[in-house]
Design an enzyme around this catalytic site. Sequence first.
Site, PDB file in Angstrom:
ATOM      1  N   HIS A   1       0.811  -1.216   0.000  1.00 44.68           N
ATOM      2  CA  HIS A   1       0.000   0.000   0.000  1.00 44.68           C
ATOM      3  C   HIS A   1       0.838   1.257   0.000  1.00 44.68           C
ATOM      4  O   HIS A   1       0.432   2.288  -0.541  1.00 44.68           O
ATOM      5  CB  HIS A   1      -1.004  -0.022   1.155  1.00 44.68           C
ATOM      6  CG  HIS A   1      -2.196  -0.808   0.761  1.00 44.68           C
ATOM      7  ND1 HIS A   1      -3.187  -0.287  -0.032  1.00 44.68           N
ATOM      8  CD2 HIS A   1      -2.488  -2.105   0.918  1.00 44.68           C
ATOM      9  CE1 HIS A   1      -4.050  -1.212  -0.315  1.00 44.68           C
ATOM     10  NE2 HIS A   1      -3.652  -2.346   0.260  1.00 44.68           N
TER      11      HIS A   1
ATOM     12  N   CYS B   1      -5.395  -4.320 -13.660  1.00 36.08           N
ATOM     13  CA  CYS B   1      -5.489  -3.153 -12.783  1.00 36.08           C
ATOM     14  C   CYS B   1      -4.510  -3.250 -11.624  1.00 36.08           C
ATOM     15  O   CYS B   1      -4.492  -2.401 -10.754  1.00 36.08           O
ATOM     16  CB  CYS B   1      -6.911  -2.965 -12.267  1.00 36.08           C
ATOM     17  SG  CYS B   1      -7.424  -4.305 -11.183  1.00 36.08           S
TER      18      CYS B   1
HETATM   19  C1  PEP Z   1      -4.445  -6.413  -6.973  1.00 28.91           C
HETATM   20  O1  PEP Z   1      -4.439  -7.258  -6.079  1.00 28.91           O
HETATM   21  O2  PEP Z   1      -3.666  -6.446  -7.965  1.00 28.91           O
HETATM   22  C2  PEP Z   1      -5.375  -5.279  -6.924  1.00 28.91           C
HETATM   23  C3  PEP Z   1      -5.515  -4.477  -7.953  1.00 28.91           C
HETATM   24  O3  PEP Z   1      -6.061  -5.066  -5.775  1.00 28.91           O
HETATM   25  P1  PEP Z   1      -5.403  -4.501  -4.395  1.00 28.91           P
HETATM   26  O4  PEP Z   1      -4.007  -4.047  -4.713  1.00 28.91           O
HETATM   27  O5  PEP Z   1      -6.282  -3.392  -3.934  1.00 28.91           O
HETATM   28  O6  PEP Z   1      -5.471  -5.700  -3.522  1.00 28.91           O
END
Ligand code: PEP
Length: 556
Positions: free
Chosen positions: A186, A486
Amino acid sequence: METTLRGVGVSHGVAIGEVRHMGTAVLEPPAKQIPADEAPREQGRARQAVEAVANDLIARGNLAGGEAQAVLEAQAMMAQDPELIADVDRRIAVGSSAERAVYDAFAAYRALLANAGEYLAGRVADLDDVRNRIVARLLGVPMPGVPDSEEPYVLIARDLAPADTALLDPTLVLGFVTEEGGPTSHSAILARALGVPAVVALPGATEIAEGTVIAVDGSTGDIFIDPSPEKRAELTEAAAVRASALAASAGPGATSDGHKVPLLANVGGPADLPAALEAGAEGVGLFRTEFLFLDSSEKAPTEEKQVAAYRQVLEAFPEGRVVVRVLDAGADKPLDFLTPADEPNPALGVRGLRILLEHPDVLRTQLRALATAAEGLPVYLEVMAPMVADRIDAKAFADACREAGLRAKFGAMVEIPSAALRARSILQEVEFLSLGTNDLAQYTFAADRQVGAVSRLQDPWQPALLDLVATSAEAARAEGKSCGVCGEAASDPLLACVLTGLGVTSLSMGAASIPYVRATLAKHTLAQCERAAAAARATDTADDARRAAQAVLSGE
Ligand code: PEP
Ligand code: MG
């Protein structure tokens, strides 16, 4: 010569500034006994710390004004409560150190407040904050939480949780350096959303002293401690040259021979929209709705609040595409009111869609809010579920969307290897796929995305991950449906070309990466991208895959 350290660069650009540390939780001071003749000195230390913290809270209140001022002044009064100070003195007189006496006196006061009716019980968190500040001052460690600074700074932390980062003032953070975390943590995602340079997985980062001037190169992962004026000039110039080359790139995403690959933005809420629009995003490819829930981690936000937030995002892209992910709680995104507290392995437990299927009311409210928000807007809404494991999950989600009367396309995120391997069966239930490469890497390599020591395995260039992307994209093509990416893989310009060559139909990323990806994609034909993808998949390691793709794309 300045010292150089190297971590993993996760967000481009150069930041130069003084270090401020994210304070960690205050540890319980040891209950050691002090000799009686030291008591007066300890009592003096305790009073001085209380005074300093109270004055600091008042000064920050004066600066903030409004409601914040009232809260900070109330906290300052708590710190100076005469009974509390008398209790601290008494505890020191019978042998406690200043920090231990403050810790224990606040614990007694806390118990009183917690039992004194709803309003006072609600002040317990404020009291804890005051206690932590006084104890931190006595121990000589950084204040807990987000740094108090009026000047811009480079933030250093062990890692950043979504709840911490929600409190950061983006106008003050020049860049991030974290000891833990990989390219999909994050901290990295937030840095890219804010468009600030960042380096993660840097061992020893938290030992860099507060106030040290450092230069962070988010492209190479280099950190320069006390950089010379020449080094500063060199880094700043290189960043400026790159920025001006990028400013020249505009328009929809496409290869040089016109194969269109829509470039979409990942957003956490309305606050991220200006950057997405400025970067020329063609829509939103991932709206991480959990950020809305983090603000009210005691319960779900009301339907009205959700409608307002969703509508703002939908309105930003009239006639554009907006892909909303329903709440993805659990593991790295815990929510007090939903996530089970006692799971031994939260990343493998009840998280993502699994939580929503256990709490259908939360899912229903969210889908209803989305339907209301989209009413009357010409937007092209797509809604997807996180952590879909198989066809049963995909059907349960599609059924819930239909029951809520949602007029949108329903899709599944591919974040679990089983979903990639059986993508065709999942596509019998939903209309599109979106590859969440962050979690897909975590689950493919059994490597926690929050742990710096395994960041090598989080590298999205791993050929095994590319294989799973190819399998998913081929399944979507065979079903005549779309398959976007994504996850953070989409934000690496070279990898974006490889993903395009693997058959991915759109790329969604933090807004700051869009110009880089657009400029690189526009330099290559689809056939070159396909050759680069095949060359990368023919290797055995992430580094070799990167080199092989680079060789094809640079025409070597
Ligand atoms: C992922 O896991 O690649 C994703 C886009 O979701 P997050 O990073 O929010 O878990
Ligand atoms: Mg995910």
